[in-house]
Design an enzyme around this catalytic site. Structure first.
Site, PDB file in Angstrom:
ATOM      1  N   ASP A 133       0.837  -1.193   0.000  1.00 48.01           N
ATOM      2  CA  ASP A 133       0.000   0.000   0.000  1.00 48.01           C
ATOM      3  C   ASP A 133       0.877   1.250   0.000  1.00 48.01           C
ATOM      4  O   ASP A 133       1.984   1.230  -0.545  1.00 48.01           O
ATOM      5  CB  ASP A 133      -0.919  -0.040   1.233  1.00 48.01           C
TER       6      ASP A 133
ATOM      7  N   PRO B  46      -0.921   3.971  17.886  1.00 47.66           N
ATOM      8  CA  PRO B  46      -1.303   3.081  19.001  1.00 47.66           C
ATOM      9  C   PRO B  46      -2.026   1.813  18.549  1.00 47.66           C
ATOM     10  O   PRO B  46      -1.893   0.769  19.195  1.00 47.66           O
ATOM     11  CB  PRO B  46      -2.228   3.964  19.849  1.00 47.66           C
TER      12      PRO B  46
ATOM     13  N   ASP C   6      12.324   2.951   4.054  1.00 46.08           N
ATOM     14  CA  ASP C   6      11.386   3.829   4.746  1.00 46.08           C
ATOM     15  C   ASP C   6       9.958   3.471   4.343  1.00 46.08           C
ATOM     16  O   ASP C   6       9.491   3.844   3.260  1.00 46.08           O
ATOM     17  CB  ASP C   6      11.687   5.289   4.399  1.00 46.08           C
TER      18      ASP C   6
ATOM     19  N   HIS D 261      -3.812   5.749   3.658  1.00 47.08           N
ATOM     20  CA  HIS D 261      -4.543   4.584   3.159  1.00 47.08           C
ATOM     21  C   HIS D 261      -3.964   3.290   3.717  1.00 47.08           C
ATOM     22  O   HIS D 261      -4.686   2.413   4.215  1.00 47.08           O
ATOM     23  CB  HIS D 261      -4.518   4.579   1.633  1.00 47.08           C
TER      24      HIS D 261
ATOM     25  N   SER E 124     -11.332  -1.306  -0.484  1.00 44.97           N
ATOM     26  CA  SER E 124     -10.028  -1.476   0.174  1.00 44.97           C
ATOM     27  C   SER E 124     -10.194  -1.948   1.609  1.00 44.97           C
ATOM     28  O   SER E 124      -9.409  -2.765   2.109  1.00 44.97           O
ATOM     29  CB  SER E 124      -9.254  -0.152   0.180  1.00 44.97           C
TER      30      SER E 124
END
Length: 487
Positions: A167, A175, A193, A209, A366
């Site tokens: 993604d 959290p 990264d 997303h 999604s």
């Protein structure tokens, strides 16, 4: 609404940077990446041998990226090259029967590199109503009750599984995800990264997303682990070759589930190969059916491959008005939010985490896909003894076929086009035992010398239930976990 339109305009502008051929007027079909092609070299040939011949017609062509272990290559074509002409030329190199070596036809397949994107990016849908206070609603949203997730978690929480989320990246500090995100890779920028942040291109409209998707997977399967693989930029746009790279990365690290909350209207051989290899190793690929409310063009790989294609329904099991539909869809899952920005029903919404520690509301296939991937992890965790082989995928498919709720009577217009039914997680996990604790590799109820034998017998291997720490290889860390769990 003004902010939404501005963000959508920026997303469309970013996507247009990639386009070279016109797309359908309704903007449903994806375009190609300029001056690029993809090939798979046959086992009896070499990439250098192919290039020696191909560059005679197309001088300046070079390998821009590769998946060398699969002899799959991304070609950068010379400036101004006609992609249709290149495509036609490449077909002359393709061997229709690669099992019979032909030195004049060194390729298994050849195709252009096509765009793909997050389903929500195609329709300009972005998250809204950002609020850290949604943490409570995230954990009690309607999808959990509709899918009977809490009863299912009494039998399995996804322990010992890894779900690769391909993604925009994942905020591992959120959290909702803290301590459950493994190392991954960024195939957009070719670095480690995997944060869910704008990339060097500045695109940002679909940032969040991947984090939203990963959060929903974890909500369903709280003891699974997430492997973030960035294959989409901040606008939610990617391409077939980068997606194939990401899939093989996940495959080579022994994940149990690959979540693709994305798709393309082009059926890519590069991606199809990856889906088929995943299946051959018992890895389930779960893919979004798309948000254009159409049957055609079919969303790939959800509707045209061995992936589990997922469509979206609302809180009453009615097809979401945006969801695609097709007789090749496999399952339905909640993905609809009732109402829109400023007028949504908080009890009929899809909530998820977004970067920075907050939560928001969204809708789309999604997120139905993410919920489905979580349930796959619940089922897979019940059976660490299942092999890294196609029969594992077939078994999971059979569980869903036997347990899903038939929603055709509620959707007569779409009968046969919404999969075998809406997922019922409690019914699905009822077909298997209570998931064993971490380290019980043969599922006999105890961690003992038999499990140690399995671990030592697969030492250094990737596709093994003994990869207890999810790092992709059986080793010292897994031995430590098993010894700690010893009965």
């Amino acid at each position: 609404m003004k902010r939404i339109w501005i963000r959508f305009a920026r997303a469309a502008q970013a996507a247009l940077l990639y386009l070279v051929l016109p797309v359908a007027s309704a903007q449903l079909e994806d375009g190609i990446v300029a001056e690029q092609a993809m090939i798979r070299v046959a086992s009896y040939a070499t990439i250098d041998g192919f290039l020696d011949r191909f560059t005679q017609d197309w001088p300046g062509t070079y390998v821009a990226r590769d998946i060398a272990s699969r002899k799959t290559y991304l070609l950068q074509l010379p400036p101004g090259a006609s992609e249709p002409a290149v495509y036609q030329n490449l077909q002359g190199y393709v061997n229709p029967n690669p099992a019979v070596p032909d030195p004049n036809r060194p390729l298994v397949w050849a195709e252009l590199n096509w765009l793909g994107r997050a389903s929500e990016g195609r329709t300009g849908s972005i998250y809204f109503n950002e609020d850290p206070g949604h943490a409570g609603r995230f954990g009690s949203q309607y999808a959990l009750e509709r899918m009977k997730i809490l009863p299912a978690q009494a039998r399995s929480e996804g322990q010992s599984t890894v779900v690769a989320v391909l993604d925009t990246g994942v905020d591992a500090t959120h959290p909702a995800l803290l301590g459950r995100v493994l190392d991954g890779y960024n195939f957009v920028d070719l670095n480690g990264d995997t944060r869910d942040i704008p990339g060097p291109d500045g695109a940002s409209d679909l940032v969040g997303h991947g984090t939203f998707v990963a959060g929903l997977v974890m909500l369903v399967a709280p003891k699974t682990r997430i492997m973030p693989v960035r294959v989409l930029n901040g606008a939610g746009v990617g391409d077939s070759f980068v997606l194939a790279q990401g899939m093989y990365y996940a495959i080579d690290r022994g994940v149990e589930v690959i979540n693709l909350s994305l798709g393309s209207t082009y059926h890519s051989s590069a991606v199809e190969d990856a889906v088929e290899e995943a299946r051959s190793l018992g890895i389930v690929t779960v893919a979004a059916g798309g948000n254009s409310n159409v049957e055609e063009p079919e969303e790939f790989p959800a509707m045209t491959s061995d992936a589990f294609g997922i469509v979206a329904v609302d809180h009453n099991d009615i097809k979401a008005d945006f969801s695609n539909y097709n007789d090749k869809a496999f399952l339905s899952a909640p993905g609809n939010t009732l109402g829109g920005p400023g007028s949504f029903d908080p009890d009929r919404a899809i909530y998820g985490p977004i970067p920075g520690g907050s939560y928001a509301v969204w809708e789309g296939t999604s997120f139905s896909t993410a919920l489905a991937s979580g349930v796959v992890a619940l089922i897979r965790a019940q059976h660490p003894e299942w092999p890294a082989a196609p029969q594992t995928v077939f078994a999971i498919r059979a569980v869903f076929e036997a347990s899903a709720v038939n929603i055709d009577p509620l959707n007569p217009q779409y009968a046969g086009l919404l999969g075998v039914g809406r997922i019922d997680a409690a019914a699905a996990v009822a077909f298997g035992p209570v998931a064993p604790k971490l380290g019980d590799l043969n599922n006999d109820g105890v961690v003992n010398i038999s499990d140690l034998g399995i671990l030592l017998g697969t030492w250094g291997q990737t596709h093994s239930p003994a990869d207890l720490d999810g790092n992709g290889i059986v080793g010292q860390g897994d031995l430590g976990i098993l010894i700690y769990a010893w009965d």
